[in-house]
Design a protein around this motif. Structure first.
Motif, PDB file in Angstrom:
ATOM      1  N   VAL A   1      -6.168   1.142  -2.790  1.00  0.00           N
ATOM      2  CA  VAL A   1      -7.490   1.215  -2.163  1.00  0.00           C
ATOM      3  C   VAL A   1      -8.039  -0.187  -1.915  1.00  0.00           C
ATOM      4  O   VAL A   1      -8.602  -0.483  -0.848  1.00  0.00           O
ATOM      5  CB  VAL A   1      -8.459   2.028  -3.037  1.00  0.00           C
ATOM      6  CG1 VAL A   1      -9.872   1.986  -2.459  1.00  0.00           C
ATOM      7  CG2 VAL A   1      -7.974   3.471  -3.148  1.00  0.00           C
TER       8      VAL A   1
ATOM      9  N   THR B   1       0.830  -1.208   0.000  1.00  0.00           N
ATOM     10  CA  THR B   1       0.000   0.000   0.000  1.00  0.00           C
ATOM     11  C   THR B   1       0.862   1.255   0.000  1.00  0.00           C
ATOM     12  O   THR B   1       0.593   2.218  -0.734  1.00  0.00           O
ATOM     13  CB  THR B   1      -0.924   0.001   1.227  1.00  0.00           C
ATOM     14  OG1 THR B   1      -1.679  -1.221   1.251  1.00  0.00           O
ATOM     15  CG2 THR B   1      -1.875   1.182   1.191  1.00  0.00           C
TER      16      THR B   1
ATOM     17  N   THR C   1       1.067   3.876  -3.182  1.00  0.00           N
ATOM     18  CA  THR C   1       0.672   5.247  -2.896  1.00  0.00           C
ATOM     19  C   THR C   1       1.819   6.214  -3.188  1.00  0.00           C
ATOM     20  O   THR C   1       1.602   7.310  -3.733  1.00  0.00           O
ATOM     21  CB  THR C   1       0.229   5.387  -1.433  1.00  0.00           C
ATOM     22  OG1 THR C   1      -0.857   4.487  -1.176  1.00  0.00           O
ATOM     23  CG2 THR C   1      -0.220   6.804  -1.124  1.00  0.00           C
TER      24      THR C   1
ATOM     25  N   VAL D   1      -4.205   8.769  -5.962  1.00  0.00           N
ATOM     26  CA  VAL D   1      -4.960   7.599  -5.486  1.00  0.00           C
ATOM     27  C   VAL D   1      -4.702   6.429  -6.433  1.00  0.00           C
ATOM     28  O   VAL D   1      -5.058   6.497  -7.621  1.00  0.00           O
ATOM     29  CB  VAL D   1      -6.468   7.886  -5.413  1.00  0.00           C
ATOM     30  CG1 VAL D   1      -7.229   6.637  -4.960  1.00  0.00           C
ATOM     31  CG2 VAL D   1      -6.736   9.049  -4.469  1.00  0.00           C
TER      32      VAL D   1
ATOM     33  N   VAL E   1      -5.671   2.687  -7.368  1.00  0.00           N
ATOM     34  CA  VAL E   1      -6.838   1.841  -7.136  1.00  0.00           C
ATOM     35  C   VAL E   1      -6.463   0.571  -6.392  1.00  0.00           C
ATOM     36  O   VAL E   1      -7.174   0.124  -5.488  1.00  0.00           O
ATOM     37  CB  VAL E   1      -7.518   1.509  -8.478  1.00  0.00           C
ATOM     38  CG1 VAL E   1      -8.658   0.521  -8.268  1.00  0.00           C
ATOM     39  CG2 VAL E   1      -8.034   2.779  -9.133  1.00  0.00           C
TER      40      VAL E   1
END
Length: 336
Positions: free
Chosen positions: A222, A178, A182, A217, A219
């Motif tokens: 997320v 993550t 990011t 962002v 995906v």
């Protein structure tokens, strides 16, 4: 027979269901090997009698023989242990089907290969085989240990809180991935050795996905956060307020899909890092699939543990255990 009655009759049908499924899957593979790739069995080639179909026929034929032996020798401990590798074999055949829901995210991607309905149906049937063989293996294990085959001999006390650290382990496993994705979305290029923007290929990312990426962002990051929330929902008290069956279904599907997927990417990164192979993920440093993508495997294993604990914690004792009837112990003295 309704699903409720079918579950009430479990595990009486487990061994027979595994046998019937294995015979059907092995017969389809044999037919595909003799007549040419068909029914979604083709994996590596399209010539008549290709190795994948013939290998599948042999392996699942052996599984059918094992299921028959389990029916004839219900007390055999070693035969019971051999059922679990068949579960792993079925998951290997049905692995792409576990990832097929990602096609629902097509609005975030483009130029994806078309879905082969026959192959998808074949893979879904293989996942069904994993479920049936898992039921047979679990029932056999309980019988060997002298536990109640219906509920595992659980106590009549109401379910208590889920006590496991697996949720935190799963969250920790997804942190490197993550953070890396990011960071790429924010403009950093750590771990990226190519040119252009890491993590967003205009040839495959949709306009909406690129718009999100332009605003920092990613995906997939997320989705990783959502995976963290799933692991916590399975292990934290607030997760008790959520529907149990959908959580268990998502947990087992995620564990079965991500554990082998992460192991493959991590192994590929290690081989590329050591120079054993000359290929690897393009434009990425060798440590990227090891550190970041290898977390998929750790997450899948931890998620499987969390799902198992949640499943056991919410299982009530069956009528046989509540009335004090001793569990079946037909296999305590069985041989090999």
């Amino acid at each position: 027979m309704t699903p409720k009655k079918l579950m009430a009759a479990w595990p009486s049908w487990a061994d027979r269901a595994a046998l019937v499924w294995s015979l059907l899957y092995a017969a389809g593979a044999a037919l595909a090997a003799l007549t040419g790739p068909a029914f979604g069995y083709a994996l590596l080639g399209k010539a008549t009698g290709t190795a994948p179909e013939a290998t599948a026929a042999v392996l699942y034929g052996a599984a059918a023989a094992l299921a028959y032996a389990l029916l004839r020798r219900p007390a055999a401990r070693r035969l019971s242990a051999a059922a679990w590798p068949v579960v792993a074999l079925c998951l290997t055949s049905g692995f792409p089907a576990l990832l097929s829901p990602l096609h629902l995210l097509s609005f975030l991607s483009r130029n994806q290969p078309p879905v082969d309905p026959a192959a998808l149906a074949n893979q879904a049937f293989a996942v069904l085989g994993a479920v049936l063989w898992g039921c047979a293996a679990l029932a056999r294990r309980r019988r060997v240990l002298g536990l109640c085959p219906h509920c595992g001999g659980r106590s009549t006390a109401p379910p208590g809180p889920v006590r496991t650290r697996a949720g935190l382990v799963a969250v920790t496993a997804f942190v490197p991935y993550t953070v890396l994705k990011t960071a790429w979305a924010l403009g950093l290029t750590v771990g990226y050795t190519g040119t252009g923007r890491p993590g967003a290929d205009p040839a495959y990312t949709s306009d909406f996905g690129l718009w999100l990426y332009d605003h920092g962002v990613d995906v997939t990051a997320v989705l990783a956060v959502l995976g963290m929330l799933l692991a916590l929902a399975l292990t934290r008290p607030w997760g008790r307020r959520l529907p149990r069956l959908p959580l268990l279904a998502l947990g087992w599907a995620g564990a079965g899909a991500l554990a082998p997927f992460g192991a493959f990417l991590a192994a590929l990164g290690v081989l590329s890092w050591t120079g054993a192979i000359g290929t690897g993920p393009a434009d990425h440093a060798p440590w990227v699939p090891v550190v970041a993508y290898g977390g998929f495997s750790c997450y899948g294993l931890a998620l499987g543990r969390a799902t198992l604990v949640r499943q056991r914690s919410g299982r009530a004792a069956c009528g046989r255990c509540r009335t004090g009837v001793p569990p079946l112990t037909s296999a305590r003295t069985g041989g090999a």
